[in-house]
Design a protein around this motif. Structure first.
Motif, PDB file in Angstrom:
ATOM      1  N   VAL A   1      15.809   0.231 -19.596  1.00  0.00           N
ATOM      2  CA  VAL A   1      17.053   0.315 -18.835  1.00  0.00           C
ATOM      3  C   VAL A   1      16.902   1.232 -17.618  1.00  0.00           C
ATOM      4  O   VAL A   1      17.623   1.074 -16.632  1.00  0.00           O
ATOM      5  CB  VAL A   1      18.229   0.790 -19.714  1.00  0.00           C
ATOM      6  N   ARG A   2      15.950   2.157 -17.677  1.00  0.00           N
ATOM      7  CA  ARG A   2      15.721   3.054 -16.541  1.00  0.00           C
ATOM      8  C   ARG A   2      14.671   2.501 -15.580  1.00  0.00           C
ATOM      9  O   ARG A   2      14.318   3.150 -14.594  1.00  0.00           O
ATOM     10  CB  ARG A   2      15.307   4.440 -17.045  1.00  0.00           C
ATOM     11  N   GLN A   3      14.159   1.329 -15.879  1.00  0.00           N
ATOM     12  CA  GLN A   3      13.217   0.635 -15.001  1.00  0.00           C
ATOM     13  C   GLN A   3      12.040   1.540 -14.623  1.00  0.00           C
ATOM     14  O   GLN A   3      11.627   1.602 -13.465  1.00  0.00           O
ATOM     15  CB  GLN A   3      13.942   0.122 -13.746  1.00  0.00           C
TER      16      GLN A   3
ATOM     17  N   ARG B   1      23.582   1.976 -21.626  1.00  0.00           N
ATOM     18  CA  ARG B   1      23.403   2.277 -20.198  1.00  0.00           C
ATOM     19  C   ARG B   1      24.403   3.334 -19.746  1.00  0.00           C
ATOM     20  O   ARG B   1      24.493   4.391 -20.339  1.00  0.00           O
ATOM     21  CB  ARG B   1      23.473   0.998 -19.366  1.00  0.00           C
TER      22      ARG B   1
ATOM     23  N   PRO C   1      20.513   4.149 -25.529  1.00  0.00           N
ATOM     24  CA  PRO C   1      20.010   3.755 -24.202  1.00  0.00           C
ATOM     25  C   PRO C   1      20.517   2.384 -23.769  1.00  0.00           C
ATOM     26  O   PRO C   1      20.743   2.155 -22.573  1.00  0.00           O
ATOM     27  CB  PRO C   1      18.492   3.751 -24.399  1.00  0.00           C
TER      28      PRO C   1
ATOM     29  N   ARG D   1      11.807   4.837 -14.790  1.00  0.00           N
ATOM     30  CA  ARG D   1      12.072   6.238 -14.439  1.00  0.00           C
ATOM     31  C   ARG D   1      11.804   7.120 -15.662  1.00  0.00           C
ATOM     32  O   ARG D   1      11.843   6.661 -16.786  1.00  0.00           O
ATOM     33  CB  ARG D   1      13.507   6.402 -13.940  1.00  0.00           C
TER      34      ARG D   1
ATOM     35  N   THR E   1      21.195   5.938 -16.574  1.00  0.00           N
ATOM     36  CA  THR E   1      20.386   5.211 -15.591  1.00  0.00           C
ATOM     37  C   THR E   1      20.122   5.990 -14.309  1.00  0.00           C
ATOM     38  O   THR E   1      19.125   5.734 -13.632  1.00  0.00           O
ATOM     39  CB  THR E   1      21.056   3.871 -15.230  1.00  0.00           C
ATOM     40  N   GLU E   2      21.006   6.938 -13.963  1.00  0.00           N
ATOM     41  CA  GLU E   2      20.869   7.613 -12.677  1.00  0.00           C
ATOM     42  C   GLU E   2      20.280   9.013 -12.747  1.00  0.00           C
ATOM     43  O   GLU E   2      19.903   9.572 -11.713  1.00  0.00           O
ATOM     44  CB  GLU E   2      22.233   7.680 -11.976  1.00  0.00           C
TER      45      GLU E   2
END
Length: 235
Positions: A195-197, A160, A157, A199, A165-166
């Motif tokens: 890293v996914r803030q 990134r 992870p 999500r 991330t998306e």
């Protein structure tokens, strides 16, 4: 003789010369991830869960030179999902091209399945094994999952990449073997959330079914949020 379970070549068009999009009302889901992360096993485990939820799925796999993944899915789901609802696309090029840059072949494969089986309401597109930069074209899918596995290491992870991330849902697979491959699963999950803030991230074991109901919940909730008149999904 044309094999309805296989598509080859670099271009595929309908008889009118145009590639049609999959029919409205069909939930289109991409499944990406590095080689060996468990994309095929995840799909094989997810299909029965979707069937139990009243869905009617079909599967499109992508391999560069073979249709081995499609053949594996057909063997595993024999008696569960009809063989002609599982189609293999031989991309002949980088997996990124077939699902992100020019998804023509996958769109055509979807059109063929929907023409034969208009009852299909969920299409699962498995990318060929790929790296962390792969994303799916929004012209092909409504959302995509990205699959990592613990054998790749808890550092994954933190690397990134847009795949991680998306994607709408990050899957950390093979949680059962983390202890045997010196993977700190708690750190891997924590880093994934960071890293996914915030999500979504889900931990899975495709062999036991752990996490599969959560994925099904997520997919169906996403579809419900996209229905006409439904409130917009929160960020």
């Amino acid at each position: 003789m044309h094999d309805p379970t296989q598509v080859r070549g670099s271009h595929h068009h309908d008889h009118d010369g145009l590639t049609r999009r999959p029919a409205d009302g069909v939930l289109r889901v991409g499944v990406a991830g590095p080689v060996g992360s468990g994309k095929t096993a995840l799909i094989e485990a997810l299909v029965p869960v979707l069937l139990q939820r009243g869905r009617t799925p079909a599967v499109i796999t992508n391999d560069i030179y073979t249709s081995e993944d499609a053949a594996h899915v057909r063997r595993t789901l024999d008696g569960i999902l009809a063989a002609d609802r599982i189609v293999g696309v031989e991309t002949g090029a980088c997996p990124h091209t077939a699902v992100r840059d020019d998804p023509t072949m996958n769109q055509a494969a979807a059109d063929e399945i929907l023409e034969r089986h208009p009852d299909v309401d969920t299409l699962l597109f498995e990318s060929g094994g790929d790296n962390l930069t792969l994303t799916f074209s929004p012209a092909l899918v409504d959302l995509f999952l990205f699959v990592l596995d613990t054998a790749e290491g808890d550092k994954m992870p933190r690397k990134r990449g847009p795949g991680i991330t998306e994607c709408e849902l990050l899957v950390i697979n093979k949680v059962d073997i983390a202890q045997y491959v010196r993977c700190d699963l708690a750190r891997m999950e924590s880093d994934a959330h960071e890293v996914r803030q915030g999500r979504p991230v889900v931990l899975t074991n495709s062999l036991t079914g752990e996490g599969l109901e959560t994925i099904a919940d997520f997919l169906l909730a996403h579809e419900a949020a996209q229905l006409p008149g439904a409130p917009a999904a929160s960020a």
